[in-house]
Design an enzyme around this catalytic site. Sequence first.
Site, PDB file in Angstrom:
ATOM      1  N   THR A   1       6.787  46.384 -89.334  1.00  0.00           N
ATOM      2  CA  THR A   1       8.019  45.635 -89.140  1.00  0.00           C
ATOM      3  C   THR A   1       9.187  46.598 -89.020  1.00  0.00           C
ATOM      4  O   THR A   1       9.263  47.580 -89.761  1.00  0.00           O
ATOM      5  CB  THR A   1       8.274  44.625 -90.279  1.00  0.00           C
ATOM      6  OG1 THR A   1       9.572  44.052 -90.075  1.00  0.00           O
ATOM      7  CG2 THR A   1       8.214  45.246 -91.659  1.00  0.00           C
TER       8      THR A   1
ATOM      9  N   GLU B   1       6.100  40.352 -93.601  1.00  0.00           N
ATOM     10  CA  GLU B   1       5.637  40.635 -94.965  1.00  0.00           C
ATOM     11  C   GLU B   1       4.998  39.415 -95.626  1.00  0.00           C
ATOM     12  O   GLU B   1       4.400  39.520 -96.683  1.00  0.00           O
ATOM     13  CB  GLU B   1       6.818  41.086 -95.846  1.00  0.00           C
ATOM     14  CG  GLU B   1       7.358  42.466 -95.544  1.00  0.00           C
ATOM     15  CD  GLU B   1       8.456  42.475 -94.490  1.00  0.00           C
ATOM     16  OE1 GLU B   1       8.491  41.534 -93.671  1.00  0.00           O
ATOM     17  OE2 GLU B   1       9.261  43.411 -94.474  1.00  0.00           O
TER      18      GLU B   1
ATOM     19  N   LYS C   1      18.638  40.719 -84.793  1.00  0.00           N
ATOM     20  CA  LYS C   1      17.448  40.114 -84.184  1.00  0.00           C
ATOM     21  C   LYS C   1      17.804  39.500 -82.838  1.00  0.00           C
ATOM     22  O   LYS C   1      18.615  38.595 -82.763  1.00  0.00           O
ATOM     23  CB  LYS C   1      16.840  39.069 -85.105  1.00  0.00           C
ATOM     24  CG  LYS C   1      15.371  38.892 -84.823  1.00  0.00           C
ATOM     25  CD  LYS C   1      14.657  38.169 -85.909  1.00  0.00           C
ATOM     26  CE  LYS C   1      13.168  38.471 -85.847  1.00  0.00           C
ATOM     27  NZ  LYS C   1      12.380  37.583 -86.661  1.00  0.00           N
TER      28      LYS C   1
ATOM     29  N   TRP D   1      13.448  42.880 -83.434  1.00  0.00           N
ATOM     30  CA  TRP D   1      14.455  43.592 -84.208  1.00  0.00           C
ATOM     31  C   TRP D   1      15.089  44.740 -83.430  1.00  0.00           C
ATOM     32  O   TRP D   1      14.409  45.484 -82.731  1.00  0.00           O
ATOM     33  CB  TRP D   1      13.841  44.186 -85.482  1.00  0.00           C
ATOM     34  CG  TRP D   1      13.433  43.164 -86.478  1.00  0.00           C
ATOM     35  CD1 TRP D   1      12.155  42.861 -86.848  1.00  0.00           C
ATOM     36  CD2 TRP D   1      14.265  42.294 -87.239  1.00  0.00           C
ATOM     37  NE1 TRP D   1      12.153  41.863 -87.790  1.00  0.00           N
ATOM     38  CE2 TRP D   1      13.442  41.494 -88.041  1.00  0.00           C
ATOM     39  CE3 TRP D   1      15.659  42.106 -87.308  1.00  0.00           C
ATOM     40  CZ2 TRP D   1      13.939  40.525 -88.915  1.00  0.00           C
ATOM     41  CZ3 TRP D   1      16.167  41.146 -88.173  1.00  0.00           C
ATOM     42  CH2 TRP D   1      15.308  40.367 -88.963  1.00  0.00           C
TER      43      TRP D   1
HETATM   44  P1  AMP Z   1       9.895  39.222 -88.827  1.00  0.00           P
HETATM   45  O1  AMP Z   1       9.354  40.032 -89.926  1.00  0.00           O
HETATM   46  O2  AMP Z   1      10.124  39.989 -87.571  1.00  0.00           O
HETATM   47  O3  AMP Z   1       9.116  37.966 -88.620  1.00  0.00           O
HETATM   48  O4  AMP Z   1      11.359  38.760 -89.241  1.00  0.00           O
HETATM   49  C1  AMP Z   1      11.600  38.033 -90.416  1.00  0.00           C
HETATM   50  C2  AMP Z   1      13.063  37.713 -90.496  1.00  0.00           C
HETATM   51  O5  AMP Z   1      13.472  36.964 -89.341  1.00  0.00           O
HETATM   52  C3  AMP Z   1      13.467  36.863 -91.664  1.00  0.00           C
HETATM   53  O6  AMP Z   1      13.609  37.614 -92.845  1.00  0.00           O
HETATM   54  C4  AMP Z   1      14.773  36.290 -91.163  1.00  0.00           C
HETATM   55  O7  AMP Z   1      15.838  37.211 -91.299  1.00  0.00           O
HETATM   56  C5  AMP Z   1      14.505  36.073 -89.691  1.00  0.00           C
HETATM   57  N1  AMP Z   1      14.029  34.703 -89.447  1.00  0.00           N
HETATM   58  C6  AMP Z   1      12.752  34.298 -89.271  1.00  0.00           C
HETATM   59  N2  AMP Z   1      12.701  32.974 -89.055  1.00  0.00           N
HETATM   60  C7  AMP Z   1      13.975  32.516 -89.123  1.00  0.00           C
HETATM   61  C8  AMP Z   1      14.586  31.228 -89.020  1.00  0.00           C
HETATM   62  N3  AMP Z   1      13.876  30.140 -88.775  1.00  0.00           N
HETATM   63  N4  AMP Z   1      15.929  31.152 -89.168  1.00  0.00           N
HETATM   64  C9  AMP Z   1      16.666  32.261 -89.406  1.00  0.00           C
HETATM   65  N5  AMP Z   1      16.153  33.494 -89.517  1.00  0.00           N
HETATM   66  C10 AMP Z   1      14.819  33.624 -89.375  1.00  0.00           C
END
Ligand code: AMP
Length: 579
Positions: free
Chosen positions: A218, A363, A472, A477
């Site tokens: 990540t 995670e 994001k 990211w």
């Molecule tokens: P990832 O590890 O790339 O899946 O990213 C996880 C992060 O994406 C979370 O900690 C949030 O900051 C953001 N995220 C994921 N889903 C949402 C959602 N439905 N609404 C807002 N932020 C989200």
Amino acid sequence: MVFGIGKNKTAPAVPGVASAMPRDGQVKGGRPMSGLMQDWPMTVDKVLEHARINHGFREVITRTVEGPVVRQTYAEIYDRSKQVSAALLEDGMQIGDRIATLAWNTGRHMETWYGTMCVGGVLHTVNPRLFPEQIAWIINHAGDTHLFFDITFLPIVEAIHDKCPTLRRFVLLTDEAHMPKDAKVPNLVAYETYIAGKSKDVEWGNFDEKTACGLCYTSGTTGDPKGVLYSHRSNVLHALMGAQKDALGIGVSDVVLPVVPMFHANAWGITFLAPLVGAGLVMPGAKMDGASIYELLDSEKVTFSAAVPTVWLTLLQHLESNNLKLPHLERVVIGGSAVPERILRAFEENYQVEVIHAWGMTEMSPMGSLGSMTPEVKAKGRDETVRYKLKQGRPPFGVEMKIIDDDGNDVPRDGKTSGHLMVRGWAVANAYFKGAGGNILDENGYFDTGDVANICPYGFMQITDRAKDVIKSGGEWISSIDIENIAVGHPAVAVAAAIGLPHPKWDERPLLIIELKPGATATREDILNYLNGKIAKWWMPDDVAFVDKVPLGATGKINKLQLRETFKNHRLPTVQAAE
Ligand code: AMP
């Protein structure tokens, strides 16, 4: 001899159960008794085995990278996964070896996935959207031995193979007919040749359920990307979590199209969940534009799909401009970023497709919460229901969450008080691969998500901000720190700060804020030209703003909260075009 419960305090401890002996405040006396149930390790080979036996004829349909749509069954996927296992073992793969993929969602990727995991290899899905240097860094950090990749990514592999000394075998996910004649990659073999004639009788499983199974890095953290190492047990439990009716809730009559890539936290678990429940799968390959996704939704009568908001936006635009309908689709899961209200309403009100808003993290395998509605909320009427659907949802069984303030105290679950969102569960990371980032849990075993949120009395969690310093964009990211570190290399720049600003198409896009050195001058174009070629194109800031002084917080760190507030009305030049 029979011991009664609560008696025999002096009985000798059962070997190996010392940690299970009562602590203060627990029941005293007696000894733990093992249940008399079968010890059946939760390993993912059982998932595909189950699909083969019970749903062997159900289809896995792929829009191949070469072009045509190919139809397979779970039974065929199973046989060919076994052949992948046999090929890898013949090729010297050992238990625990990391086998990397740079690949789209396809049947071949799924075969590589199960073929690796089911004999104790660790399937490492690498995100091809990263800059080649980052991909090489991640492969080296993981120590991958094999790389299976789609033809789309040949230029990346040609550019990095000699920077990745642990890679000793390159498998192009295609057949001989599509092998490029002049590929500049050593030890390259066509996938179909690699597995041709290999045994379908390789033994699967038979190892501990805590054995590592998958690896996914990540970039949603500060510093270098960090590896999340899934176990067989966590993946099986996560799939069972997804099967709860109020989670993804898919079943044997569903046809599921995971647009979310397998390199994004296991396609949100769908590559395990679909065979586990016997749902049909439709794999979109490399094409994720609105027209291509619509074509598959329609021709394969897809009932359930999952993607980030940006993908749905392009699908909705395609539907609107071509006056199309979605007669088969019943539900979509939208996550990765917050769902905009116009996407939610368009699906539910114009196309009668239920939206489930989901939140999660790499995670967390990644499911954290899902927005299926409760009777109490539904009773409030449509507008209130929409308001609740825009929150990030409720945790399924298997995830515990709490919100704490800066001092570590729980905040009330009143739907108003925000704090740090902390999570724990059987599919939540305990540590990062190779100890990166040190201890990541608090004293109660909770992981800090880096999200700022509140929880309402009905149990719905709502993200209100992000404490972590990342941006994001389109579900991927962008490291603000990487952009800043490069920008300060410009001779005129004293301090650089990158923040994400809302964007109608990409959710967020970066704005770079610059404090110049005293007496120095530079223009927006100077800064952008300087960054050009040093970061991925899609990381390029949409705009550059200059300030006299970049605000610093109490500890001397850039105060991003203040910058986000100052620039909240800044209109990025790309916004208008996307509206
Ligand atoms: P990832 O590890 O790339 O899946 O990213 C996880 C992060 O994406 C979370 O900690 C949030 O900051 C953001 N995220 C994921 N889903 C949402 C959602 N439905 N609404 C807002 N932020 C989200």
